[in-house]
Design a protein around this motif. Structure first.
Motif, mmCIF file in Angstrom:
data_model
loop_
_atom_site.group_PDB
_atom_site.id
_atom_site.type_symbol
_atom_site.label_atom_id
_atom_site.label_comp_id
_atom_site.label_asym_id
_atom_site.label_seq_id
_atom_site.Cartn_x
_atom_site.Cartn_y
_atom_site.Cartn_z
ATOM 1 N N ALA A 13 0.830 -1.208 0.000
ATOM 2 C CA ALA A 13 0.000 0.000 0.000
ATOM 3 C C ALA A 13 0.862 1.255 0.000
ATOM 4 O O ALA A 13 0.551 2.240 -0.682
ATOM 5 N N LEU A 71 -5.734 2.801 0.993
ATOM 6 C CA LEU A 71 -5.771 1.582 0.170
ATOM 7 C C LEU A 71 -5.655 1.916 -1.315
ATOM 8 O O LEU A 71 -6.105 1.136 -2.167
ATOM 9 N N MET A 74 -5.222 -0.695 -4.341
ATOM 10 C CA MET A 74 -5.098 -2.068 -3.842
ATOM 11 C C MET A 74 -6.195 -2.956 -4.435
ATOM 12 O O MET A 74 -7.386 -2.666 -4.269
ATOM 13 N N ILE A 76 -8.744 -5.758 -4.212
ATOM 14 C CA ILE A 76 -9.398 -6.427 -3.084
ATOM 15 C C ILE A 76 -10.651 -7.137 -3.590
ATOM 16 O O ILE A 76 -11.399 -6.598 -4.411
ATOM 17 N N MET A 111 -13.971 1.358 2.095
ATOM 18 C CA MET A 111 -12.805 0.835 1.386
ATOM 19 C C MET A 111 -12.653 1.493 0.012
ATOM 20 O O MET A 111 -11.537 1.827 -0.411
ATOM 21 N N ALA A 116 -9.470 1.459 -2.686
ATOM 22 C CA ALA A 116 -9.446 0.056 -3.089
ATOM 23 C C ALA A 116 -10.111 -0.126 -4.447
ATOM 24 O O ALA A 116 -11.050 0.581 -4.801
ATOM 25 N N ASP A 223 -1.231 -5.928 9.236
ATOM 26 C CA ASP A 223 -2.045 -5.677 8.053
ATOM 27 C C ASP A 223 -3.535 -5.702 8.385
ATOM 28 O O ASP A 223 -4.322 -4.972 7.774
ATOM 29 N N LEU A 227 -6.362 -2.540 7.560
ATOM 30 C CA LEU A 227 -7.715 -2.580 7.017
ATOM 31 C C LEU A 227 -8.726 -2.045 8.021
ATOM 32 O O LEU A 227 -9.692 -1.364 7.647
#
Length: 475
Positions: A13, A71, A74, A76, A111, A116, A223, A227
């Motif tokens: 990240a 994020l 990222m 996901i 998120m 994300a 980690d 989140l």
């Protein structure tokens, strides 16, 4: 050659936020890895179109570095029980194969706002019921360490995806152990936060249903904390929403002086497959070596009373959520038998049964509060069996003891779940057949950050996910 996919989520990240890695490069590598690894385990389902995902990644790369969030870029995959706008939300049920979400679930929206990019969904059992991720829509998720075995559930797809290094972070939900069981069976970490830490939608939570919660899974507790820093936001409209906590763990975490109470098999009340308790005791030895004090604890509460309280409250809650499907004759027959049984139980439950269940729950809460005056952490195995055959629906017996319901074999999860306590599954190694196991570390309500610090110190001493990844041909 994309070694960055094997990095901790925090490192990945940070590289995406700084621009040292491009989101397009990470997405390209992620999609290639999914094509290579996902067919072996069926962890990620409803994978989105690659052209759309690469376009989103390029758009992320165009965002100025100063505007990038936690994020950023990222990839996901969200658990198949939750909503992602524009994607199917099947919940593993044939009743919902055509349902497309018109908005994000609340934590998914957080998120997304943090940057994300959602690549698909992670597989679950139907409606998340049971700790084995199989359903008639997406099939079964297999264990990365033995493809003849289950990956657990209900966050089984998330656990397997993490173990196979297809994603660096995953969300999950936990009513009876759905974050912890698949973490233990996939050699990763799953954290059930205190109830109320991660709020759901306004109107979705009730004053009555305080059993299930959203939480993180990852290859390290640090980690998980990353989140949570995104998921755990204030929401005044949700009952019992807890204050926002500081999820930044110290650079070096310590367990020095922490007091652990080891509950084992609860004085024999929770039958265990051979080999589980010794692996957990090995994990406790690691903690002893790091400066903790570990004490064996006699059963502090009647296990059967606790289980019956849990079972009644769970059935009542599920009936409230799913009764409309059960009452429709055309839909009832399309529910799996375990769902029909549990909904029916809840619908037929009387007021006195519910009153008794809540009284037992309150008594266990008071007892646990006294225990946490003596101990910082209570420890239990994360499961009572090793990952079982993928073709089973659930284990019918453990160590010669018959299991009388589809979730009795997960009774070891009840002590934390019934009270909404924070609990993290930490890996403790493998049996002779190469099957992974985990141990629950349970903290007092609200002690989430301290529990993550303890788990991170354990992780730094063991490094199980990094030391013992699954065998992946040509990886």
């Amino acid at each position: 050659m994309a070694e960055f996919l094997d990095w901790d989520a925090g490192k990945l990240a940070a590289a995406l936020r700084s621009g040292d890695l491009s989101a397009e490069a990470v997405m390209t590598a992620t999609l290639a890895r999914l094509r290579e690894r996902n067919p072996a385990v069926n962890a990620i389902v409803d994978l989105r179109d690659e052209v759309e995902l690469l376009a989103e990644a390029r758009a992320a790369d165009a965002v100025p570095v100063s505007e990038r969030r936690a994020l950023h870029g990222m990839p996901i995959a969200v658990k198949a029980l939750s909503h992602v706008k524009g994607m199917r939300t099947t919940e593993g049920s044939p009743l919902f194969v055509d349902r497309v979400a018109d908005s994000d679930s609340a934590f998914v929206a957080r998120m997304r706002a943090a940057g994300a990019i959602f690549i698909g969904k992670t597989n679950v059992p139907e409606f998340g019921l049971g700790s084995h991720s199989y359903n008639p829509v997406h099939g079964v998720t297999l264990n990365p360490f033995d493809a003849s075995r289950t990956a657990g559930g209900s966050s089984g797809g998330a656990g397997a995806a993490l173990a196979m290094n297809m994603v660096a972070l995953a969300d999950g939900s936990d009513m009876m152990g759905s974050l912890r069981n698949p973490a233990g069976w996939n050699n990763v970490y799953g954290f059930r936060p205190s109830w109320g830490v991660v709020p759901k939608e306004v109107g979705a939570e009730s004053f009555w249903q305080q059993l299930s919660t959203i939480g993180p899974m990852a290859r390290s507790p640090r980690d998980c904390a990353l989140l949570l820093s995104v998921m755990a936001q204030a929401e005044p409209g949700v009952p019992f929403n807890m204050p926002v906590q500081d999820w930044d763990l110290p650079e070096v975490c310590s367990v020095e002086g922490a007091r652990f109470g080891w509950l084992g098999d609860w004085g024999g009340a929770m039958p265990m497959e051979v080999g589980i308790l010794p692996l957990c005791e090995d994990g406790l030895d690691v903690l002893r070596g790091a400066g903790t004090v570990v004490e064996d604890v006699d059963p502090p509460f009647d296990a059967e009373a606790m289980y019956q309280s849990w079972s009644d409250l769970r059935a009542f809650a599920l009936a409230g959520e799913l009764a409309a499907l059960y009452e429709d004759d055309g839909k009832r027959e399309r529910l799996k038998p375990a769902a029909q049984w549990e909904i029916k139980r809840g619908m037929e439950m009387g007021a006195m049964a519910l009153h008794h269940a809540t009284r037992v729950r309150s008594d266990w809460f008071a007892t646990a509060a006294k225990l946490f005056e003596r101990f910082d952490v209570l420890a239990l195995p994360v499961a009572q069996v090793f990952p079982f055959a993928a073709e089973w629906d659930w284990p019918k017996e453990i160590a010669g003891v018959a299991m009388d319901t589809y979730h009795r074999w997960m009774q070891v999860m009840v002590p934390a779940s019934l009270l909404g306590l924070p609990a993290i599954s930490v890996p403790v190694g493998f049996n002779a057949a190469g099957l992974p196991m985990g141990m629950q570390l349970i903290g007092a309500k609200g002690a989430d950050v301290r529990l993550l610090e303890i788990a991170e110190a354990y992780h730094m001493a063991t490094q199980w996910p990094q030391k013992r990844p699954p065998h992946i041909p040509n990886a």
